[in-house]
Motif scaffolding. Structure first.
Motif, PDB file in Angstrom:
ATOM      1  N   PRO A 189       0.824  -1.213   0.000  1.00  0.00           N
ATOM      2  CA  PRO A 189       0.000   0.000   0.000  1.00  0.00           C
ATOM      3  C   PRO A 189       0.856   1.260   0.000  1.00  0.00           C
ATOM      4  O   PRO A 189       0.555   2.230  -0.682  1.00  0.00           O
ATOM      5  N   ARG A 190       1.965   1.217   0.742  1.00  0.00           N
ATOM      6  CA  ARG A 190       2.816   2.405   0.844  1.00  0.00           C
ATOM      7  C   ARG A 190       3.435   2.748  -0.514  1.00  0.00           C
ATOM      8  O   ARG A 190       3.444   3.905  -0.926  1.00  0.00           O
ATOM      9  N   GLN A 191       3.920   1.726  -1.198  1.00  0.00           N
ATOM     10  CA  GLN A 191       4.494   1.972  -2.524  1.00  0.00           C
ATOM     11  C   GLN A 191       3.439   2.518  -3.489  1.00  0.00           C
ATOM     12  O   GLN A 191       3.692   3.436  -4.250  1.00  0.00           O
ATOM     13  N   VAL A 192       2.243   1.936  -3.405  1.00  0.00           N
ATOM     14  CA  VAL A 192       1.200   2.317  -4.351  1.00  0.00           C
ATOM     15  C   VAL A 192       0.679   3.725  -4.078  1.00  0.00           C
ATOM     16  O   VAL A 192       0.567   4.550  -4.980  1.00  0.00           O
ATOM     17  N   PHE A 193       0.406   4.011  -2.805  1.00  0.00           N
ATOM     18  CA  PHE A 193      -0.175   5.321  -2.500  1.00  0.00           C
ATOM     19  C   PHE A 193       0.854   6.441  -2.613  1.00  0.00           C
ATOM     20  O   PHE A 193       0.503   7.610  -2.598  1.00  0.00           O
ATOM     21  N   GLY A 194       2.126   6.062  -2.717  1.00  0.00           N
ATOM     22  CA  GLY A 194       3.150   7.085  -2.924  1.00  0.00           C
ATOM     23  C   GLY A 194       3.087   7.673  -4.324  1.00  0.00           C
ATOM     24  O   GLY A 194       3.678   8.705  -4.599  1.00  0.00           O
ATOM     25  N   GLN A 195       2.365   6.993  -5.215  1.00  0.00           N
ATOM     26  CA  GLN A 195       2.357   7.449  -6.616  1.00  0.00           C
ATOM     27  C   GLN A 195       1.045   8.140  -6.953  1.00  0.00           C
ATOM     28  O   GLN A 195       0.222   7.620  -7.693  1.00  0.00           O
ATOM     29  N   ALA A 196       0.881   9.311  -6.378  1.00  0.00           N
ATOM     30  CA  ALA A 196      -0.391  10.024  -6.448  1.00  0.00           C
ATOM     31  C   ALA A 196      -0.850  10.277  -7.887  1.00  0.00           C
ATOM     32  O   ALA A 196      -2.029  10.131  -8.197  1.00  0.00           O
ATOM     33  N   GLU A 197       0.099  10.630  -8.760  1.00  0.00           N
ATOM     34  CA  GLU A 197      -0.323  10.984 -10.121  1.00  0.00           C
ATOM     35  C   GLU A 197      -0.847   9.782 -10.896  1.00  0.00           C
ATOM     36  O   GLU A 197      -1.871   9.849 -11.563  1.00  0.00           O
ATOM     37  N   GLY A 209       5.047  23.046   1.170  1.00  0.00           N
ATOM     38  CA  GLY A 209       6.412  23.184   1.642  1.00  0.00           C
ATOM     39  C   GLY A 209       6.731  22.596   3.001  1.00  0.00           C
ATOM     40  O   GLY A 209       7.818  22.791   3.535  1.00  0.00           O
ATOM     41  N   MET A 210       5.781  21.851   3.587  1.00  0.00           N
ATOM     42  CA  MET A 210       6.109  21.237   4.879  1.00  0.00           C
ATOM     43  C   MET A 210       6.921  19.968   4.640  1.00  0.00           C
ATOM     44  O   MET A 210       6.640  19.213   3.719  1.00  0.00           O
ATOM     45  N   PRO A 211       7.928  19.695   5.466  1.00  0.00           N
ATOM     46  CA  PRO A 211       8.774  18.512   5.259  1.00  0.00           C
ATOM     47  C   PRO A 211       8.108  17.241   5.778  1.00  0.00           C
ATOM     48  O   PRO A 211       8.627  16.578   6.675  1.00  0.00           O
ATOM     49  N   VAL A 212       6.978  16.904   5.172  1.00  0.00           N
ATOM     50  CA  VAL A 212       6.211  15.767   5.680  1.00  0.00           C
ATOM     51  C   VAL A 212       6.406  14.571   4.748  1.00  0.00           C
ATOM     52  O   VAL A 212       6.594  14.733   3.546  1.00  0.00           O
ATOM     53  N   ARG A 213       6.466  13.372   5.344  1.00  0.00           N
ATOM     54  CA  ARG A 213       6.592  12.151   4.531  1.00  0.00           C
ATOM     55  C   ARG A 213       5.413  12.046   3.565  1.00  0.00           C
ATOM     56  O   ARG A 213       4.295  12.398   3.912  1.00  0.00           O
ATOM     57  N   THR A 214       5.659  11.557   2.371  1.00  0.00           N
ATOM     58  CA  THR A 214       4.547  11.500   1.405  1.00  0.00           C
ATOM     59  C   THR A 214       3.950  10.105   1.286  1.00  0.00           C
ATOM     60  O   THR A 214       3.084   9.873   0.462  1.00  0.00           O
ATOM     61  N   ASP A 215       4.449   9.158   2.100  1.00  0.00           N
ATOM     62  CA  ASP A 215       3.903   7.802   1.985  1.00  0.00           C
ATOM     63  C   ASP A 215       2.998   7.482   3.174  1.00  0.00           C
ATOM     64  O   ASP A 215       2.897   6.334   3.602  1.00  0.00           O
ATOM     65  N   ILE A 216       2.347   8.497   3.694  1.00  0.00           N
ATOM     66  CA  ILE A 216       1.482   8.286   4.859  1.00  0.00           C
ATOM     67  C   ILE A 216       0.157   7.661   4.436  1.00  0.00           C
ATOM     68  O   ILE A 216      -0.418   8.032   3.419  1.00  0.00           O
ATOM     69  N   LEU A 217      -0.299   6.651   5.213  1.00  0.00           N
ATOM     70  CA  LEU A 217      -1.522   5.939   4.850  1.00  0.00           C
ATOM     71  C   LEU A 217      -2.667   6.207   5.804  1.00  0.00           C
ATOM     72  O   LEU A 217      -3.807   6.351   5.409  1.00  0.00           O
ATOM     73  N   THR A 218      -2.346   6.247   7.101  1.00  0.00           N
ATOM     74  CA  THR A 218      -3.426   6.345   8.087  1.00  0.00           C
ATOM     75  C   THR A 218      -3.302   7.626   8.891  1.00  0.00           C
ATOM     76  O   THR A 218      -2.252   8.258   8.941  1.00  0.00           O
ATOM     77  N   MET A 219      -4.407   7.980   9.536  1.00  0.00           N
ATOM     78  CA  MET A 219      -4.429   9.172  10.372  1.00  0.00           C
ATOM     79  C   MET A 219      -3.438   9.027  11.521  1.00  0.00           C
ATOM     80  O   MET A 219      -2.840   9.998  11.961  1.00  0.00           O
ATOM     81  N   GLN A 220      -3.259   7.780  11.996  1.00  0.00           N
ATOM     82  CA  GLN A 220      -2.330   7.573  13.099  1.00  0.00           C
ATOM     83  C   GLN A 220      -0.905   7.907  12.675  1.00  0.00           C
ATOM     84  O   GLN A 220      -0.158   8.563  13.409  1.00  0.00           O
ATOM     85  N   GLU A 221      -0.549   7.491  11.445  1.00  0.00           N
ATOM     86  CA  GLU A 221       0.785   7.813  10.942  1.00  0.00           C
ATOM     87  C   GLU A 221       0.961   9.317  10.770  1.00  0.00           C
ATOM     88  O   GLU A 221       2.009   9.869  11.086  1.00  0.00           O
ATOM     89  N   LEU A 222      -0.108   9.955  10.296  1.00  0.00           N
ATOM     90  CA  LEU A 222      -0.034  11.403  10.099  1.00  0.00           C
ATOM     91  C   LEU A 222       0.168  12.097  11.444  1.00  0.00           C
ATOM     92  O   LEU A 222       0.986  13.020  11.565  1.00  0.00           O
ATOM     93  N   GLU A 223      -0.561  11.594  12.437  1.00  0.00           N
ATOM     94  CA  GLU A 223      -0.454  12.174  13.777  1.00  0.00           C
ATOM     95  C   GLU A 223       0.985  12.068  14.286  1.00  0.00           C
ATOM     96  O   GLU A 223       1.561  13.045  14.775  1.00  0.00           O
ATOM     97  N   GLU A 224       1.579  10.871  14.112  1.00  0.00           N
ATOM     98  CA  GLU A 224       2.956  10.676  14.572  1.00  0.00           C
ATOM     99  C   GLU A 224       3.930  11.558  13.798  1.00  0.00           C
ATOM    100  O   GLU A 224       4.870  12.121  14.374  1.00  0.00           O
ATOM    101  N   GLU A 225       3.673  11.694  12.516  1.00  0.00           N
ATOM    102  CA  GLU A 225       4.537  12.512  11.677  1.00  0.00           C
ATOM    103  C   GLU A 225       4.470  13.988  12.110  1.00  0.00           C
ATOM    104  O   GLU A 225       5.493  14.670  12.197  1.00  0.00           O
ATOM    105  N   LEU A 226       3.256  14.436  12.396  1.00  0.00           N
ATOM    106  CA  LEU A 226       3.096  15.823  12.824  1.00  0.00           C
ATOM    107  C   LEU A 226       3.816  16.048  14.150  1.00  0.00           C
ATOM    108  O   LEU A 226       4.482  17.058  14.350  1.00  0.00           O
TER     109      LEU A 226
END
Lengths: 287, 289, 268
Positions: B236-244, B267-284
């Motif tokens: 899923p991470r590889q696939v969702f990394g390819q937004a276009e 311009g925020m230095p955020v990972r682009t392979d985030i899948l879940t809200m929990q990962e986003l929370e940790e990243e933030l």
């Protein structure tokens, strides 16, 4: 346009041992040019409520007023009411029956007693509004894709020139592209045609994105009523009745536990991103 | 015919065509619903197949249990070719399928008798059927409803009964063909939880055909279909990394990924392979710390 | 709501009659129904009524519930009673205008009405105490000897059981499509018969399409679950005769014997 429900109740199978209350003392006013979403669990009374709007179901208690008149009055023309309060059922593509798309869309306005020329014009216009191209007018509805069928069915109601469009789960069963198309259509009808829109949905994110007002039903009652940004702050209450909130609200809740603060939890992706960016830029300026 | 061993499911150059006919029965159009798909699934994997309507994902799925046979190419399930008549029953016993419409796949008007339908067809002895029906219903939490009519159950409950029916056939694999698309969020959640658990605890291979992105974040492998071909595949991470590319396949990102994407663009230095809200929370948390 | 409609009219209870093998109940009911045509004496009816009450008592179905089955045939009952009362020749007891009530007429009315009532009640005891699924299974087994003539016994039983599951769904669907068309201004009530038939098209056509779609879906689902006809199929609940089934057989025979003796030796 105004639609008012005054202390409306509805009981299924009244007088039998299978008696079940579907609506319980619902009072509600829908004004001109509102964009309303109704949410609630399966069996909370949502479908019954929208069938009360156009007189398909008679309330067991209370009164419904359309443009100031009691719709249960004997001289109130029910058929005309159904033209003015356009109701799109769940999976409306199942009701298509004519040989061609255009004929099917003409069925509704034809029943309204409009002049034949108007019937044709309204049908063409409605199909144009829902984005069905001219090349599809004379094909059988059965060969269309799922999303196209759904839009043709909506056109069939739109062509009756309703003052309010009521839709029971218009996005159900569609893929993301189909969902987007229907959402965009509702927004267009609301903005460009100035229509009043009332729709039932299970998707909190979509509700938060488009609706101006959210109604929450539980056990036949309307328990919350307000703009999405307000209604979705009641995360605990909504979860208690088996409903969710947009994922951004949950995220904001978790962030609050980590010491963030929001004046109001963001309900859409864009709002969430904007909030985070604001904090990010604010933080950069401070340092 | 030499049988191929190894992967639980394998397709080689799978093509499926069907023709549209006019009123006189002349072929007017040949549609290639599946166009040269090569994929393999290991036993015990959780596979998701994504794609817009008409991308061929359901047609593809129906090849996995021999409901359809290839126009061209080969499908092997557990080493057996699906286009050989003598394999069909064994293949269908091994790979059960849950369909989209919960109303149209239950046969009996009593829950337990419906669960028994598969084993009855397979000629399983009576005593064994009862044991399997009980176990199947218990493992999806529907045992209390065994004497009820499916007509009195919710959509999610009906799909759970369908899963129990597959468990009672002792299938090693459950194919869910858009089985959640007609359910409300609660029903959908319960089905996804059930199959995740069956995958973990009983090592049952899951093949989930869906257009709900949030259901596939736990998959081992994701295949994204476009016009009958596999356009994208990977974790899923590889696939969702390819937004276009996803955009081209008319597949939308999970909400968390959408937010991350928007932050990244600003311009925020955020990972682009985030899948879940929990990962986003940790990243933030990491960024703002 | 509509999904609660049950075909037949099963009454849920735990009783010996409920537990009987459906084959015994089907054959027993047939024997009982035939026996009603074998006599013309009041004593015979008394025996038949007693036997019915005995079975009803054992079945734990309330009397009021069991007579519900008479409701649909009530008009027919009145009509035949009326016909027999006035149109039987014989010793005239009462004359109202051109109508004559005869002694024979009264007897005939009583016989025929009683027979009709007992026929219905006897059959409804069976449907009240046997689930539709058991009835289907019982029929399948009873008719299975016909398989040697290549009669599609299993297939017919399968169709019956699928109908049981889908009839409520289709009724609900009819209701939904009807409402959806009414929301588009359709009218299913007014007009003459021809007009009404034409107005039914928006209901009938979508219903037909939907039934086909469901049939197609179901066929695929059955294939996916390894259905390949009745050959080699086993059952979760196979039918087998138990002790009480043997007892029930004896009781049936006792009834026939008692009936014979009463009719033979009692004067009326």
């Amino acid at each position: 346009m105004s639609l008012i429900l005054d202390h409306v109740g509805y009981i299924y199978g009244k007088g039998t041992n299978e008696e079940k209350r579907a609506l319980d003392d619902v009072s509600l006013e829908i004004k001109e040019h509102e964009f309303i979403a109704l949410i609630g669990r399966t069996g909370s009374g949502k479908s019954t409520l929208v069938q009360i709007f156009n007189g398909l179901e008679q309330p067991s208690e209370g009164t419904v007023y359309f443009n100031g008149r009691d719709i249960s009055d004997k001289d109130f023309n029910k058929r005309e009411l159904r033209g003015k309060v356009g109701l799109v059922f769940q999976y409306p593509e199942h009701q298509l029956f004519e040989e061609t798309v255009i004929k099917d869309v003409q069925f509704g306005p034809g029943n309204m007693g409009f002049r034949p020329l108007d019937v044709e014009m309204y049908a063409f216009q409605a199909l144009k509004d829902v984005g069905i191209g001219d090349e599809l007018l004379d094909v059988s509805p059965l060969v269309l894709s799922g999303g196209q069928k759904r839009r043709v069915a909506i056109a069939g109601v739109l062509a009756m020139q309703p003052e309010i469009l009521v839709l029971d789960e218009p996005m159900a069963g569609l893929d993301p592209v189909g969902r987007r198309e229907i959402l965009a259509l509702l927004q267009k009808l609301y903005r460009e045609k100035g229509m009043t829109i009332f729709f039932i949905s299970h998707n909190m994110e979509e509700v938060a994105e488009v609706a101006g007002r959210v109604l929450v039903m539980d056990k036949g009652k309307i328990v919350l009523d307000g703009p999405p940004a307000k209604v979705f702050q009641y995360q605990k209450e909504l979860e208690q009745i088996g409903l969710g909130v947009p994922q951004t609200v949950t995220l904001a809740g978790h962030l609050e536990e980590r010491g963030w603060s929001f004046s109001e939890k963001p309900v859409t992706v864009h709002e969430m991103a904007a909030e985070i960016l604001e904090k990010w830029n604010g933080g950069k300026n401070d340092s | 015919m030499k049988e191929k061993k190894g992967a639980f499911l394998r397709t080689e150059g799978l093509v499926h065509e069907y023709s549209r006919r006019d009123e006189e029965g002349n072929v007017t159009e040949i549609i290639r619903a599946v166009d040269g798909v090569d994929l393999s699934v290991e036993p015990g994997e959780f596979i998701a197949v994504l794609g817009a309507n008409g991308s061929g994902k359901s047609t593809l799925a129906k090849h996995f249990n021999a409901l359809l046979t290839p126009t061209d190419g080969v499908v092997y399930l557990d080493g057996k070719r699906t286009d050989q008549e003598e394999n069909v029953l064994a293949i269908r016993q091994l790979a059960g399928m849950v369909f989209q419409n919960p109303d149209n796949q239950l046969v009996s008007n009593v829950v337990e008798e419906d669960v028994a339908f598969g084993p009855e067809n397979l000629g399983v002895p009576t005593k064994e059927i009862r044991k399997r029906v009980k176990e199947g219903l218990e493992s999806v939490g529907m045992y209390a409803y065994r004497k009820k009519s499916p007509n009195h159950l919710s959509g999610g409950q009906k799909q759970r009964v369908a899963i129990a029916g597959i468990l009672a056939m002792q299938s090693g694999c459950i194919i869910l063909d858009e089985a959640t698309s007609m359910l409300d969020p609660m029903g959908r959640k319960s089905i996804i939880e059930q199959v995740l658990r069956l995958n973990k605890e009983k090592k049952i291979t899951i093949i989930l055909i869906t257009h709900h992105m949030d259901e596939v974040v736990h998959a081992d492998k994701v295949f994204v279909m476009k016009k009958g071909k596999v356009a994208l595949s990977g974790t899923p991470r590889q696939v969702f990394g390819q937004a276009e590319l996803l955009e081209e396949c008319k597949v939308t990102l999970p909400e968390a990924a959408q937010i991350a994407e928007e932050l990244y663009e600003h311009g925020m230095p955020v990972r682009t392979d985030i899948l879940t809200m929990q990962e986003l929370e940790e990243e933030l948390e990491r960024i703002f710390a | 709501m509509i999904r609660d409609i049950t075909i037949g009219q099963y009454y849920t209870a735990e009783s010996v009659i409920h537990r009987l093998d459906p084959r015994i109940k089907i054959v027993g009911t047939l024997i009982y129904m035939i026996s009603l045509f074998l006599f013309h004496k009041m004593s015979g009816y008394a025996a038949a009524i007693l036997f019915f009450l005995f079975v009803l008592f054992l079945s734990r179905v309330p009397f009021s519930f069991s007579v519900r089955g008479l409701r649909p045939i009530f008009l027919m009952l009145i009509f035949t009673a009326f016909l027999n009362l006035f149109w039987t020749e014989g010793e005239v007891l009462l004359r109202i205008g051109a109508l004559e009530i005869t002694k024979e007429g009264i007897w005939k009315m009583a016989y025929i009405s009683l027979r009709l009532i007992l026929l219905i009640l006897g059959a409804s005891i069976m449907t009240l105490t046997t689930t539709p699924n058991d009835l289907t299974a019982g029929m399948e087994r009873l008719l299975s000897p016909l398989k040697i003539f290549h009669a599609p016994v299993h297939e017919i039983a399968m169709m019956m059981s699928i109908a049981l599951r889908f009839i409520p769904i289709l009724i609900e669907e009819t209701n939904r499509i009807m409402k959806a068309q009414m929301a588009r201004g359709a009218d299913f009530e007014s007009g003459n018969i021809l007009r009404k038939l034409k107005n039914m098209l928006p209901l009938v056509l979508p219903l037909f399409v939907s039934a086909l779609r469901r049939a197609n879906d179901l066929a695929q689902a059955m294939d996916a679950r390894c259905y390949h006809g009745g050959k080699g199929r086993t059952r979760m609940y196979p039918l087998y005769f138990k002790g009480i089934d043997i007892v029930a057989c004896f009781i049936c025979m006792l009834y026939l014997a008692a009936l014979y003796l009463t009719v033979r030796f009692l004067p009326i």
